[in-house]
Design an enzyme around this catalytic site. Structure first.
Site, PDB file in Angstrom:
ATOM      1  N   TYR A 135     -11.345  21.913   0.031  1.00 41.57           N
ATOM      2  CA  TYR A 135     -12.235  20.546  -0.144  1.00 41.57           C
ATOM      3  C   TYR A 135     -13.560  20.078   0.610  1.00 41.57           C
ATOM      4  O   TYR A 135     -14.558  19.581  -0.358  1.00 41.57           O
ATOM      5  CB  TYR A 135     -11.075  19.400   0.997  1.00 41.57           C
ATOM      6  CG  TYR A 135     -10.962  18.353   0.956  1.00 41.57           C
ATOM      7  CD1 TYR A 135     -10.773  16.839   0.715  1.00 41.57           C
ATOM      8  CD2 TYR A 135     -11.937  18.164   2.669  1.00 41.57           C
ATOM      9  CE1 TYR A 135     -11.541  15.588   1.202  1.00 41.57           C
ATOM     10  CE2 TYR A 135     -12.379  16.837   3.160  1.00 41.57           C
ATOM     11  CZ  TYR A 135     -12.396  15.325   2.696  1.00 41.57           C
ATOM     12  OH  TYR A 135     -12.724  14.945   3.108  1.00 41.57           O
ATOM     13  N   LYS A 171      -1.268   8.207   4.923  1.00 34.64           N
ATOM     14  CA  LYS A 171      -1.283   9.409   4.481  1.00 34.64           C
ATOM     15  C   LYS A 171      -0.732  10.444   5.012  1.00 34.64           C
ATOM     16  O   LYS A 171      -0.199  11.948   4.642  1.00 34.64           O
ATOM     17  CB  LYS A 171      -2.439   9.487   5.139  1.00 34.64           C
ATOM     18  CG  LYS A 171      -3.658   9.271   4.102  1.00 34.64           C
ATOM     19  CD  LYS A 171      -5.622   8.888   5.444  1.00 34.64           C
ATOM     20  CE  LYS A 171      -5.844  10.156   5.317  1.00 34.64           C
ATOM     21  NZ  LYS A 171      -7.414  10.159   5.511  1.00 34.64           N
TER      22      LYS A 171
HETATM   23  N1  LIG Z   1      -9.873   9.557   6.498  1.00 39.27           N
HETATM   24  C1  LIG Z   1     -11.070  10.790   7.312  1.00 39.27           C
HETATM   25  O1  LIG Z   1     -10.629  10.738   8.392  1.00 39.27           O
HETATM   26  C2  LIG Z   1     -12.257  10.605   6.079  1.00 39.27           C
HETATM   27  C3  LIG Z   1     -13.337  11.894   7.529  1.00 39.27           C
HETATM   28  C4  LIG Z   1     -13.888  12.190   6.134  1.00 39.27           C
HETATM   29  C5  LIG Z   1     -14.155  12.066   4.885  1.00 39.27           C
HETATM   30  N2  LIG Z   1     -13.425  11.178   4.207  1.00 39.27           N
HETATM   31  C6  LIG Z   1     -13.908  10.741   2.815  1.00 39.27           C
HETATM   32  O2  LIG Z   1     -12.832   9.614   2.520  1.00 39.27           O
HETATM   33  C7  LIG Z   1     -12.699   9.440   1.796  1.00 39.27           C
HETATM   34  C8  LIG Z   1     -11.381   8.189   1.540  1.00 39.27           C
HETATM   35  O3  LIG Z   1     -10.414   9.247   2.452  1.00 39.27           O
HETATM   36  P1  LIG Z   1      -9.347   8.276   2.912  1.00 39.27           P
HETATM   37  O4  LIG Z   1      -9.253   8.452   4.081  1.00 39.27           O
HETATM   38  O5  LIG Z   1      -9.318   6.857   2.912  1.00 39.27           O
HETATM   39  O6  LIG Z   1      -8.087   9.067   1.797  1.00 39.27           O
HETATM   40  P2  LIG Z   1      -6.730   8.124   1.445  1.00 39.27           P
HETATM   41  O7  LIG Z   1      -5.963   8.966   1.043  1.00 39.27           O
HETATM   42  O8  LIG Z   1      -6.073   7.265   1.820  1.00 39.27           O
HETATM   43  O9  LIG Z   1      -7.603   7.796  -0.080  1.00 39.27           O
HETATM   44  C9  LIG Z   1      -8.400   7.877  -1.146  1.00 39.27           C
HETATM   45  C10 LIG Z   1      -7.544   6.819  -2.363  1.00 39.27           C
HETATM   46  O10 LIG Z   1      -8.145   7.838  -3.779  1.00 39.27           O
HETATM   47  C11 LIG Z   1      -6.783   7.904  -5.094  1.00 39.27           C
HETATM   48  N3  LIG Z   1      -7.122   9.055  -5.215  1.00 39.27           N
HETATM   49  C12 LIG Z   1      -7.233  10.160  -5.299  1.00 39.27           C
HETATM   50  N4  LIG Z   1      -7.924  11.332  -6.556  1.00 39.27           N
HETATM   51  C13 LIG Z   1      -7.930   9.856  -7.239  1.00 39.27           C
HETATM   52  C14 LIG Z   1      -8.190   9.894  -8.131  1.00 39.27           C
HETATM   53  N5  LIG Z   1      -8.962  10.916  -9.266  1.00 39.27           N
HETATM   54  N6  LIG Z   1      -8.056   9.179  -9.747  1.00 39.27           N
HETATM   55  C15 LIG Z   1      -8.050   7.537  -8.788  1.00 39.27           C
HETATM   56  N7  LIG Z   1      -7.628   7.372  -6.923  1.00 39.27           N
HETATM   57  C16 LIG Z   1      -8.132   8.900  -7.031  1.00 39.27           C
HETATM   58  C17 LIG Z   1      -6.068   8.404  -4.015  1.00 39.27           C
HETATM   59  O11 LIG Z   1      -4.426   7.699  -3.988  1.00 39.27           O
HETATM   60  C18 LIG Z   1      -5.359   7.964  -2.016  1.00 39.27           C
HETATM   61  O12 LIG Z   1      -5.626   5.789  -2.590  1.00 39.27           O
HETATM   62  C19 LIG Z   1     -12.524  10.331   0.279  1.00 39.27           C
HETATM   63  O13 LIG Z   1     -13.495  10.542  -0.255  1.00 39.27           O
HETATM   64  C20 LIG Z   1     -12.325  11.440   1.890  1.00 39.27           C
HETATM   65  O14 LIG Z   1     -12.329  12.740   1.621  1.00 39.27           O
HETATM   66  C21 LIG Z   1     -12.354  10.572   4.883  1.00 39.27           C
END
Ligand SMILES: NC(=O)c1ccc[n+]([C@@H]2O[C@H](COP(=O)([O-])OP(=O)(O)OC[C@H]3O[C@@H](n4cnc5c(N)ncnc54)[C@H](O)[C@@H]3O)[C@@H](O)[C@H]2O)c1
Length: 300
Positions: A135, A171
């Site tokens: 990742y 999640k």
């Molecule tokens: N939550 C955290 O603490 C955190 C920390 C660092 C980075 N991030 C980044 O922030 C972003 C959002 O994370 P989050 O916590 O909201 O996670 P999340 O899993 O709730 O959201 C990701 C969303 O993307 C959708 N998704 C995944 N692959 C897809 C695809 N190929 N096409 C369409 N939709 C797709 C999933 O269904 C989900 O709704 C991500 O890129 C993650 O890497 C989050």
């Protein structure tokens, strides 16, 4: 008509919060999500268009966008299929760059503090990376692709630290430890943390993360930490939760089940660059943010 914004992963945790706030501000918002790890309830009250699509495959969007907020990714660092994590995250990013080029749109995307690994704290954007998971490797590759575009287009990467807040429950295990500890403590159980609770995280509230996304629209191309600059140990976190919840539960310690080579034991972001060039400074203290979050959870 308002500003036309696309939010990828818009039914996920961060995406749904961004989409709802943009709509509140008068943007004309389209959400795209493949609903692989999402909760449709996250978009309750959202009036814009929701497109069900896997963004790693081409899609002919009819709307011409002004801004793309790219949040979609396979986000579980322990997703069982490494090949899928890497290829889908990279292909999705390529598709969003192509769409931004087509429309001349600004592009803001989610990176991660995960790629600092166990490097020195406070973590600076420029320091050597220590990628511990596939990742993280996919996010580092995205940052490298973005760097090549800085001189050609608007593109801003946001390296989120540990985000918590409303609309994260879908999640499951990878949801914030704040949510997990809250549920344990609410049911009278001792909060379970790894031996001996000295691990440190830079916990940042979702409302600050949404604010950083808005700042990114006006910022120069670049990659910025989205952090509070305050490291909190797991022991300290339990104390804050006890204070907010009015409980006095002692932690129950257990051995960390992960390989210590792939687990970040101490993360804390250096916020200097974000303050100077993104114009972003986190406003929510951990205690205030947890109070706000718990109010929201009670209403749910
Ligand atoms: N939550 C955290 O603490 C955190 C920390 C660092 C980075 N991030 C980044 O922030 C972003 C959002 O994370 P989050 O916590 O909201 O996670 P999340 O899993 O709730 O959201 C990701 C969303 O993307 C959708 N998704 C995944 N692959 C897809 C695809 N190929 N096409 C369409 N939709 C797709 C999933 O269904 C989900 O709704 C991500 O890129 C993650 O890497 C989050």
């Amino acid at each position: 008509m308002g500003i036309k914004s696309l939010v990828t992963g818009g039914s996920g945790f961060i995406g749904s919060n961004v989409a709802l706030e943009l709509e509140r501000l008068g943007h004309d918002v389209v959400v795209v999500d493949n609903f692989q790890c999402a909760d449709r309830n996250n978009l309750r009250g959202f009036k814009g268009k929701v497109v069900s699509w896997d963004i790693s495959t081409p899609h002919l969007f009819e709307t011409k966008f002004d801004i793309i907020f790219h949040q979609a990714a396979i986000t579980d660092p322990r997703h069982p299929n490494d090949e899928e994590t890497y290829s889908k995250n990279i292909e999705g990013f390529k598709q969003m760059i192509a769409l931004a080029n087509r429309d001349g749109a600004k592009l803001v995307y989610a990176s991660t503090a995960g790629l600092y690994g166990n490097g020195p704290v406070p973590m600076k954007e420029s320091q050597a990376k220590q990628v511990l998971t596939v990742y993280g490797r996919s996010k580092l590759k995205m940052d490298e692709m973005a760097e090549e575009l800085f001189s050609k287009r608007h593109i801003v990467g946001l390296r989120y630290f540990n985000v918590f807040g409303p609309r994260e429950a879908h999640k499951g295990r990878p949801a914030s430890m704040i949510l997990h500890l809250y549920h344990q403590m609410k049911s009278g159980q001792q909060p379970r943390i790894f031996n001996w609770g000295e691990q440190v995280r830079d916990f940042i509230y979702i409302k600050d993360v949404v604010a950083a996304n808005l700042k990114a629209v006006e910022a120069e191309s670049g990659i910025y930490n989205v952090a509070t600059g305050v490291g909190t140990s797991f022991n300290e976190l339990v104390k804050v939760l006890n204070e907010v919840m009015g409980t006095q539960l002692e932690p129950e310690y257990f051995s960390m089940p992960y390989d210590s080579n792939t687990y970040q034991s101490n993360t804390c972001g250096d916020t200097t660059k974000a303050e100077k060039y993104l114009g972003f400074k986190a406003e929510w203290s951990l205690k205030k943010a947890i109070q706000d979050y718990l109010e929201w959870l009670k209403m749910e």
